[in-house]
Write a protein that holds these residues in place. Structure first.
Motif, PDB file in Angstrom:
ATOM      1  N   GLU A  95       0.833  -1.213   0.000  1.00  0.00           N
ATOM      2  CA  GLU A  95       0.000   0.000   0.000  1.00  0.00           C
ATOM      3  C   GLU A  95       0.863   1.257   0.000  1.00  0.00           C
ATOM      4  O   GLU A  95       0.609   2.211  -0.728  1.00  0.00           O
ATOM      5  CB  GLU A  95      -0.928   0.010   1.217  1.00  0.00           C
ATOM      6  CG  GLU A  95      -2.227  -0.729   0.964  1.00  0.00           C
ATOM      7  CD  GLU A  95      -3.135  -0.725   2.185  1.00  0.00           C
ATOM      8  OE1 GLU A  95      -3.194   0.314   2.879  1.00  0.00           O
ATOM      9  OE2 GLU A  95      -3.764  -1.769   2.443  1.00  0.00           O
ATOM     10  N   GLY A 102       1.987   1.866  -3.256  1.00  0.00           N
ATOM     11  CA  GLY A 102       0.938   2.006  -4.260  1.00  0.00           C
ATOM     12  C   GLY A 102       1.096   0.987  -5.372  1.00  0.00           C
ATOM     13  O   GLY A 102       0.755   1.241  -6.526  1.00  0.00           O
ATOM     14  N   GLU A 137      10.485   2.736  -3.639  1.00  0.00           N
ATOM     15  CA  GLU A 137       9.696   3.970  -3.764  1.00  0.00           C
ATOM     16  C   GLU A 137      10.288   4.870  -4.840  1.00  0.00           C
ATOM     17  O   GLU A 137       9.575   5.421  -5.671  1.00  0.00           O
ATOM     18  CB  GLU A 137       9.662   4.719  -2.422  1.00  0.00           C
ATOM     19  CG  GLU A 137       8.575   4.216  -1.503  1.00  0.00           C
ATOM     20  CD  GLU A 137       8.631   4.852  -0.110  1.00  0.00           C
ATOM     21  OE1 GLU A 137       9.530   5.701   0.130  1.00  0.00           O
ATOM     22  OE2 GLU A 137       7.788   4.482   0.715  1.00  0.00           O
TER      23      GLU A 137
END
Lengths: 421, 168
Positions: free
Chosen positions: A49, A52, B160
């Motif tokens: 999560e 994403g 990320e």
């Protein structure tokens, strides 16, 4: 093309290369990713999560709930519920409390020869029994693998363990692995271990699983056995309809290996590992008379149908000693059912064994069967680290299912060969 | 560029084969990390969790982290503030877990340190300074494939960045 060992061939195929060599770092495409309730959704859901991101290919992901099953308290119940919700929401196959992950994967024919597989558990090398390259990683790396569908591998050197000479009655693959832990030590991280030789070829899939499974205790990258007609028969029995090209997945005869270790299986006596390390293994004769409070037959390593049959051979017509308890947690519900059908289960329970739910259980310090300070246990599991099965002041020995059953009857560590007809 | 990772603290010295059940005992695996971490190393050093301070360096022998894939073995050390682990050798999953979680793990075969020695660890350069003994030691280099992850502070920040770059 250079001659390659079986593990090198699989890594080259998964990395999309013609060849790989030891020391090379390659990025491999994952054919199958397995995670369980302890290291799986509970620990990756929030990370996915945060990123994403979604699962790269749900058809290649399998979740097995086996650590906290059946829920023994609220913490466990909530973890299992989260696991169910995540598996359903992400459209992945979920086996829920019906067996231990490494056993369930093979029972259902998910692992095939030549595959590159990743498991969120240190005993993932078990997949090598089928002729696949399967490695264990932690939950953060599982998260990365779920997102990218890849895993980097530093191509290991191949250590070949050749076992010739059929294992004697009362001696099992577990004894071979305990012996190897003592002789090779537990720091073999530079090696993938290939188990070969006539005694390995003669082993059942369940026993080959034990060899590969306990490669984790050798500290190896993973373990593997060349697939053969036995492998094919097991996959057919598991309901795999597709053709299986097992002849392709063999080591080239002239492929260099870093090291070869030869064992004469016919001369190996039953082994036991003293607390608190599998590397503390020795011949059972050196440990007889150690008094046992609890005998435990459980785990992926030591509670498959073949393991239950070994225990039953010893326990037939006998009783567990007064002052000793014998706990048995079968490795899958299908195996429990088969053991019931064929009468093995009755032999165990008539001897006084206490039947526990299927799951990782006390081996991982998680279910029924924990040990108090000062207690001594002998277990058919893979690890006897300090504090693993309960109190850090408990003492755990390891042995084969034969040896654990014989020790339960004697009330102290005993050589099972005296109990076999 | 990420800031250079340098860790300085007191040494806590352990022997060979510190396993994952010593680091993260099975009976506490369902518990929150803070509670699990209080039992880290208790089987070999019951006072470790209460004595260790942020930045301290754990020194081990061969086979550090042998056993389970549980990354709580790394997270318990991070929870206690451990700044780095230096060992003669690591179990393969622990090593991957440590670097993935941003805990510098360095292989150094000749490090001499006693409990309380002041150590400074330079993971990227691959060296360790024992300020108490005024000695410097070289470490095995971290594999190039992993150095990006280490420099990013772990696999999650690395992912990320990578996913962000793809989206942007």
């Amino acid at each position: 093309m250079p001659a390659m060992t079986l593990p090198e061939k699989i890594l080259a195929r998964a990395a999309g290369l013609d060849a790989v060599r030891p020391g090379q770092i390659v990025t491999c495409a994952i054919d199958l990713l397995m995670m369980h309730d302890s290291g799986g959704p509970r620990r990756v859901a929030a990370r996915l999560e945060q990123l994403g991101a979604t699962v790269w290919d749900p058809s290649k992901v399998i979740v097995v709930s086996d650590h906290f099953v059946p829920a023994a308290d609220l913490d466990g119940a909530e973890i299992l519920a989260l696991t169910r919700r995540w598996a359903a929401a992400n459209g992945v196959t979920h086996y829920d409390g019906i067996g231990i992950c490494h056993v369930v994967l093979q029972e259902h024919g998910h692992v095939r020869p030549g595959m590159f597989c990743v498991g969120g558990d240190s005993h993932s090398p078990s997949g090598g029994a089928v002729g696949a390259y399967m490695v264990g990683v932690g939950a953060t790396e599982i998260t990365g693998a779920l997102v990218t569908g890849t895993l980097w591998i530093k191509v290991p050197e191949t250590l070949r363990v050749r076992i010739d000479g059929a294992l004697a009655p009362g001696v099992a693959a577990k004894d071979v692995m305990l012996h190897l832990c003592a002789t090779l030590g537990m720091n073999n991280d530079r090696y993938v271990v290939e188990y070969a030789g006539s005694a390995v070829a003669a082993l059942s899939m369940a026993e080959r699983l034990v060899l590969c499974n306990m490669t984790a205790e050798l500290g190896g990258e993973t373990g593997i056995v060349e697939p053969d007609a036995t492998t094919e028969a097991a996959l057919r029995a598991a309901g795999v309809p597709e053709p299986i090209d097992y002849a392709r997945w063999r080591s080239d005869p002239d492929a260099p290996v870093a090291r070869t270790v030869a064992i004469d299986g016919s001369r190996l006596p039953p082994q036991v590992a003293a607390p608190h390390s599998p590397a503390n293994s020795r011949d059972v004769a050196e440990a007889e008379r150690v008094r046992i409070d609890q005998a435990y037959i459980g785990a992926c390593t030591g509670a498959k149908l073949s393991d239950l049959r070994m225990a039953a051979e010893v326990l037939k017509g006998r009783k567990v000693a007064k002052g000793t308890r014998l706990l048995i947690a079968p490795a899958s519900t299908a195996m429990t059912a088969e053991a019931a059908r064929e009468g093995t289960l009755a032999t165990l329970t008539e001897a006084g064994a206490i039947l526990l739910p299927t799951g990782c259980g006390a081996c991982a310090g998680m279910g029924a069967g924990m040990l108090a300070a000062g207690e001594t246990c002998i277990a058919s599991t893979a690890r006897n680290f300090k504090g693993r099965m309960g109190s850090p002041d408990a003492r755990v020995w390891l042995g084969s299912p034969y040896t654990v059953a014989a020790s339960a009857v004697a009330g102290h560590i005993a050589d099972p060969r005296g109990f076999l007809a | 560029m990420s800031p250079p990772i340098v860790r300085r603290g007191r040494a806590f010295v352990f022997g060979d084969q510190i396993d994952t059940d010593v680091l993260a005992p099975g009976p506490y695996m369902k518990k929150p990390l803070a509670e699990l971490a209080r039992h880290c190393m208790e089987a070999v050093d019951p006072g470790f969790a209460s004595r260790v301070r942020p930045g301290d360096i754990v020194v081990g022998g061969v086979g550090f982290g042998i056993g389970s894939s549980r990354e709580q073995a790394v997270q318990a050390l991070l929870e206690l503030g451990v700044g780095a682990v230096v060992a003669k050798g690591f179990a393969r999953i622990f090593y991957r877990n440590a670097l993935n979680l941003g805990l510098p793990a360095l292989v150094c075969e000749d490090l001499e340190a006693s409990e309380g020695d002041e150590l400074e660890v330079f993971p990227v350069e691959g060296r360790i300074v024992n300020h108490t003994r005024r000695r410097e030691h070289a470490c095995e280099p971290i594999p190039a494939a992993l150095m990006d992850v280490v420099a990013a502070g772990g696999l999650m920040p690395w992912l990320e960045r990578r996913l962000g770059a793809r989206a942007g």
